[in-house]
Write a protein that holds these residues in place. Sequence first.
Motif, PDB file in Angstrom:
ATOM      1  N   UNK A 152      -2.014   4.146 -12.482  1.00 40.30           N
ATOM      2  CA  UNK A 152      -2.435   2.890 -13.095  1.00 40.30           C
ATOM      3  C   UNK A 152      -1.371   1.847 -12.774  1.00 40.30           C
ATOM      4  N   UNK A 153      -1.805   0.744 -12.191  1.00 38.26           N
ATOM      5  CA  UNK A 153      -0.885  -0.346 -11.878  1.00 38.26           C
ATOM      6  C   UNK A 153      -1.286  -1.544 -12.732  1.00 38.26           C
ATOM      7  N   UNK A 154      -0.599  -1.760 -13.864  1.00 39.92           N
ATOM      8  CA  UNK A 154      -0.961  -2.873 -14.737  1.00 39.92           C
ATOM      9  C   UNK A 154      -0.539  -4.213 -14.126  1.00 39.92           C
ATOM     10  N   UNK A 155      -1.444  -5.151 -14.109  1.00 38.11           N
ATOM     11  CA  UNK A 155      -1.165  -6.463 -13.528  1.00 38.11           C
ATOM     12  C   UNK A 155      -1.639  -7.532 -14.506  1.00 38.11           C
TER      13      UNK A 155
ATOM     14  N   UNK B 298      -0.159 -14.480 -22.527  1.00 41.49           N
ATOM     15  CA  UNK B 298      -1.145 -13.699 -23.298  1.00 41.49           C
ATOM     16  C   UNK B 298      -1.780 -12.604 -22.454  1.00 41.49           C
ATOM     17  N   UNK B 299      -1.993 -12.864 -21.158  1.00 41.17           N
ATOM     18  CA  UNK B 299      -2.582 -11.850 -20.290  1.00 41.17           C
ATOM     19  C   UNK B 299      -1.612 -10.693 -20.060  1.00 41.17           C
ATOM     20  N   UNK B 300      -0.345 -10.998 -19.960  1.00 42.32           N
ATOM     21  CA  UNK B 300       0.650  -9.950 -19.764  1.00 42.32           C
ATOM     22  C   UNK B 300       0.769  -9.055 -20.992  1.00 42.32           C
TER      23      UNK B 300
ATOM     24  N   UNK C  80      -0.690  -3.724 -23.507  1.00 42.41           N
ATOM     25  CA  UNK C  80      -1.292  -2.930 -24.579  1.00 42.41           C
ATOM     26  C   UNK C  80      -2.424  -2.052 -24.060  1.00 42.41           C
ATOM     27  N   UNK C  81      -3.287  -2.620 -23.226  1.00 46.10           N
ATOM     28  CA  UNK C  81      -4.417  -1.853 -22.684  1.00 46.10           C
ATOM     29  C   UNK C  81      -3.909  -0.736 -21.773  1.00 46.10           C
ATOM     30  N   UNK C  82      -2.898  -1.033 -20.968  1.00 46.65           N
ATOM     31  CA  UNK C  82      -2.327  -0.022 -20.077  1.00 46.65           C
ATOM     32  C   UNK C  82      -1.844   1.193 -20.861  1.00 46.65           C
TER      33      UNK C  82
END
Length: 53
Positions: free
Chosen positions: A18-21, A35-37, A42-44
């Motif tokens: 999983x590569x969180x971006x 806010x996106x970060x 959290x979702x990652x």
Amino acid sequence: MTWTEARDAVRSGATIIIIPVGGTEQSGPQMALGKHNVRVHCVFHAMADTIPC
């Protein structure tokens, strides 16, 4: 993970990476930056906790 840890995990048989971006977009003064970060972080972690290693 560092790239060497990821490489070793794949060599050991891991099949999911999983590569969180996140990102930053232009918003008005009423919105907080990042806010996106925060959301992707959290979702990652929620996703990573449900995937068996």
